[in-house]
Design a protein around this motif. Structure first.
Motif, PDB file in Angstrom:
ATOM      1  N   VAL A   1       0.869  -1.174   0.000  1.00 15.78           N
ATOM      2  CA  VAL A   1       0.000   0.000   0.000  1.00 15.78           C
ATOM      3  C   VAL A   1       0.905   1.224   0.000  1.00 15.78           C
ATOM      4  N   LYS A   2       0.774   2.030  -1.040  1.00 14.37           N
ATOM      5  CA  LYS A   2       1.582   3.241  -1.141  1.00 14.37           C
ATOM      6  C   LYS A   2       0.681   4.392  -1.521  1.00 14.37           C
ATOM      7  N   PRO A   3       0.714   5.493  -0.863  1.00 12.92           N
ATOM      8  CA  PRO A   3       1.512   5.764   0.320  1.00 12.92           C
ATOM      9  C   PRO A   3       0.973   5.019   1.526  1.00 12.92           C
ATOM     10  N   ARG A   4       1.769   4.976   2.569  1.00  8.68           N
ATOM     11  CA  ARG A   4       1.375   4.276   3.792  1.00  8.68           C
ATOM     12  C   ARG A   4       0.418   5.163   4.577  1.00  8.68           C
ATOM     13  N   TYR A   5      -0.827   4.711   4.653  1.00 11.03           N
ATOM     14  CA  TYR A   5      -1.862   5.501   5.318  1.00 11.03           C
ATOM     15  C   TYR A   5      -1.890   5.220   6.809  1.00 11.03           C
ATOM     16  N   SER A   6      -2.040   6.277   7.600  1.00 11.88           N
ATOM     17  CA  SER A   6      -2.221   6.129   9.036  1.00 11.88           C
ATOM     18  C   SER A   6      -3.657   5.741   9.313  1.00 11.88           C
ATOM     19  N   VAL A   7      -3.844   4.890  10.310  1.00  7.02           N
ATOM     20  CA  VAL A   7      -5.183   4.426  10.646  1.00  7.02           C
ATOM     21  C   VAL A   7      -5.308   4.389  12.165  1.00  7.02           C
ATOM     22  N   ALA A   8      -6.463   4.829  12.654  1.00  3.69           N
ATOM     23  CA  ALA A   8      -6.743   4.799  14.084  1.00  3.69           C
ATOM     24  C   ALA A   8      -7.204   3.394  14.470  1.00  3.69           C
ATOM     25  N   ALA A   9      -7.261   3.137  15.757  1.00  2.38           N
ATOM     26  CA  ALA A   9      -7.641   1.813  16.248  1.00  2.38           C
ATOM     27  C   ALA A   9      -9.046   1.421  15.823  1.00  2.38           C
ATOM     28  N   ASP A  10      -9.921   2.382  15.612  1.00  4.44           N
ATOM     29  CA  ASP A  10     -11.295   2.071  15.215  1.00  4.44           C
ATOM     30  C   ASP A  10     -11.560   2.400  13.743  1.00  4.44           C
ATOM     31  N   GLY A  11     -10.527   2.598  12.928  1.00  6.49           N
ATOM     32  CA  GLY A  11     -10.711   3.014  11.549  1.00  6.49           C
ATOM     33  C   GLY A  11     -10.319   1.991  10.504  1.00  6.49           C
ATOM     34  N   TYR A  12     -10.188   0.717  10.872  1.00  9.85           N
ATOM     35  CA  TYR A  12      -9.744  -0.289   9.912  1.00  9.85           C
ATOM     36  C   TYR A  12     -10.796  -0.613   8.856  1.00  9.85           C
ATOM     37  N   GLU A  13     -12.056  -0.411   9.168  1.00 13.74           N
ATOM     38  CA  GLU A  13     -13.113  -0.784   8.228  1.00 13.74           C
ATOM     39  C   GLU A  13     -13.009  -0.010   6.914  1.00 13.74           C
ATOM     40  N   ARG A  14     -12.639   1.236   6.984  1.00 18.18           N
ATOM     41  CA  ARG A  14     -12.491   2.053   5.770  1.00 18.18           C
ATOM     42  C   ARG A  14     -11.457   1.451   4.824  1.00 18.18           C
ATOM     43  N   TRP A  15     -10.348   0.995   5.392  1.00 23.84           N
ATOM     44  CA  TRP A  15      -9.272   0.447   4.562  1.00 23.84           C
ATOM     45  C   TRP A  15      -9.581  -0.977   4.130  1.00 23.84           C
ATOM     46  N   GLU A  16     -10.366  -1.709   4.912  1.00 24.71           N
ATOM     47  CA  GLU A  16     -10.842  -3.023   4.483  1.00 24.71           C
ATOM     48  C   GLU A  16     -11.688  -2.875   3.226  1.00 24.71           C
ATOM     49  N   LYS A  17     -12.582  -1.906   3.222  1.00 26.42           N
ATOM     50  CA  LYS A  17     -13.446  -1.678   2.064  1.00 26.42           C
ATOM     51  C   LYS A  17     -12.630  -1.298   0.833  1.00 26.42           C
ATOM     52  N   ARG A  18     -11.549  -0.592   1.042  1.00 24.13           N
ATOM     53  CA  ARG A  18     -10.758  -0.114  -0.083  1.00 24.13           C
ATOM     54  C   ARG A  18      -9.862  -1.192  -0.687  1.00 24.13           C
ATOM     55  N   TYR A  19      -9.230  -2.026   0.153  1.00 24.36           N
ATOM     56  CA  TYR A  19      -8.216  -2.958  -0.337  1.00 24.36           C
ATOM     57  C   TYR A  19      -8.633  -4.422  -0.353  1.00 24.36           C
ATOM     58  N   LEU A  20      -9.654  -4.812   0.396  1.00 22.83           N
ATOM     59  CA  LEU A  20     -10.049  -6.216   0.458  1.00 22.83           C
ATOM     60  C   LEU A  20     -11.373  -6.422  -0.278  1.00 22.83           C
ATOM     61  N   PRO A  21     -11.587  -7.588  -0.891  1.00 29.47           N
ATOM     62  CA  PRO A  21     -12.782  -7.787  -1.704  1.00 29.47           C
ATOM     63  C   PRO A  21     -14.074  -7.974  -0.915  1.00 29.47           C
ATOM     64  N   ALA A  22     -13.999  -8.425   0.328  1.00 32.32           N
ATOM     65  CA  ALA A  22     -15.208  -8.649   1.122  1.00 32.32           C
ATOM     66  C   ALA A  22     -14.863  -8.551   2.605  1.00 32.32           C
ATOM     67  N   ARG A  23     -15.900  -8.363   3.406  1.00 34.58           N
ATOM     68  CA  ARG A  23     -15.711  -8.277   4.856  1.00 34.58           C
ATOM     69  C   ARG A  23     -15.191  -9.618   5.390  1.00 34.58           C
ATOM     70  N   ASP A  24     -14.223  -9.567   6.270  1.00 41.18           N
ATOM     71  CA  ASP A  24     -13.599 -10.739   6.892  1.00 41.18           C
ATOM     72  C   ASP A  24     -12.983 -11.699   5.876  1.00 41.18           C
ATOM     73  N   TYR A  25     -12.548 -11.199   4.746  1.00 38.61           N
ATOM     74  CA  TYR A  25     -11.856 -11.995   3.740  1.00 38.61           C
ATOM     75  C   TYR A  25     -10.539 -11.305   3.440  1.00 38.61           C
ATOM     76  N   GLY A  26      -9.442 -11.924   3.805  1.00 34.23           N
ATOM     77  CA  GLY A  26      -8.135 -11.323   3.608  1.00 34.23           C
ATOM     78  C   GLY A  26      -7.692 -10.541   4.832  1.00 34.23           C
ATOM     79  N   SER A  27      -6.510  -9.959   4.720  1.00 37.93           N
ATOM     80  CA  SER A  27      -5.930  -9.216   5.834  1.00 37.93           C
ATOM     81  C   SER A  27      -5.203  -7.971   5.340  1.00 37.93           C
ATOM     82  N   LEU A  28      -5.313  -6.939   6.128  1.00 41.20           N
ATOM     83  CA  LEU A  28      -4.445  -5.786   5.970  1.00 41.20           C
ATOM     84  C   LEU A  28      -3.262  -6.020   6.893  1.00 41.20           C
ATOM     85  N   ILE A  29      -2.088  -5.639   6.462  1.00 45.88           N
ATOM     86  CA  ILE A  29      -0.904  -5.758   7.307  1.00 45.88           C
ATOM     87  C   ILE A  29      -0.520  -4.350   7.716  1.00 45.88           C
TER      88      ILE A  29
END
Length: 130
Positions: free
Chosen positions: A75-103
């Motif tokens: 992921v470039k650029p490296r985006y900062s994410v808050a503890a409760d803000g992972y859902e936004r980046w899941e929607k952007r980079y992963l194809p479905a909820r609870d499928y795959g992982s962000l590192i």
């Protein structure tokens, strides 16, 4: 031609090796961040194992693939994410909820976003895999 981003080169090579059905791939040059990401991929079940080999230069990782990666990338650029803000980046980079992982890289080390969410810590999104 020399690569400018070892992380992106490593993940792109893993992605290509998986897509053509190879059972192993050599990541070169080795770095601490690539090693940490390979450890997360191993813990999440995307690779069978990996080993660091000293070659007298920068070193390399020999990765045993198992055919579980559909796509991975940096992921470039490296985006900062808050503890409760992972859902936004899941929607952007992963194809479905609870499928795959962000590192993500955090103050507690490199981990998947599931572990970071469980511990209640934020960080920077550096890669994705599914």
């Amino acid at each position: 031609m020399a690569g400018n981003d070892p992380l992106s080169d490593a993940l792109g090579g893993l992605n290509n090796a998986e897509s053509v059905g190879h059972l192993e791939y050599t990541v070169q040059p080795a770095s601490n961040i690539v090693g940490s990401i390979l450890e997360v991929l191993y813990d999440r079940g995307y690779v069978d194992g990996f080993e660091y080999v000293e070659d007298g230069k920068a070193g390399l990782f020999e990765v045993e693939l198992k055919g579980a990666i559909n796509e991975c990338g940096a992921v470039k650029p490296r985006y900062s994410v808050a503890a409760d803000g992972y859902e936004r980046w899941e929607k952007r980079y992963l194809p479905a909820r609870d499928y795959g992982s962000l590192i993500v890289t955090t103050s507690h080390g490199v981990m998947s976003h599931y572990d970071a969410r469980e511990q209640g810590i934020g960080g920077q999104v550096i890669a994705y895999v599914y």
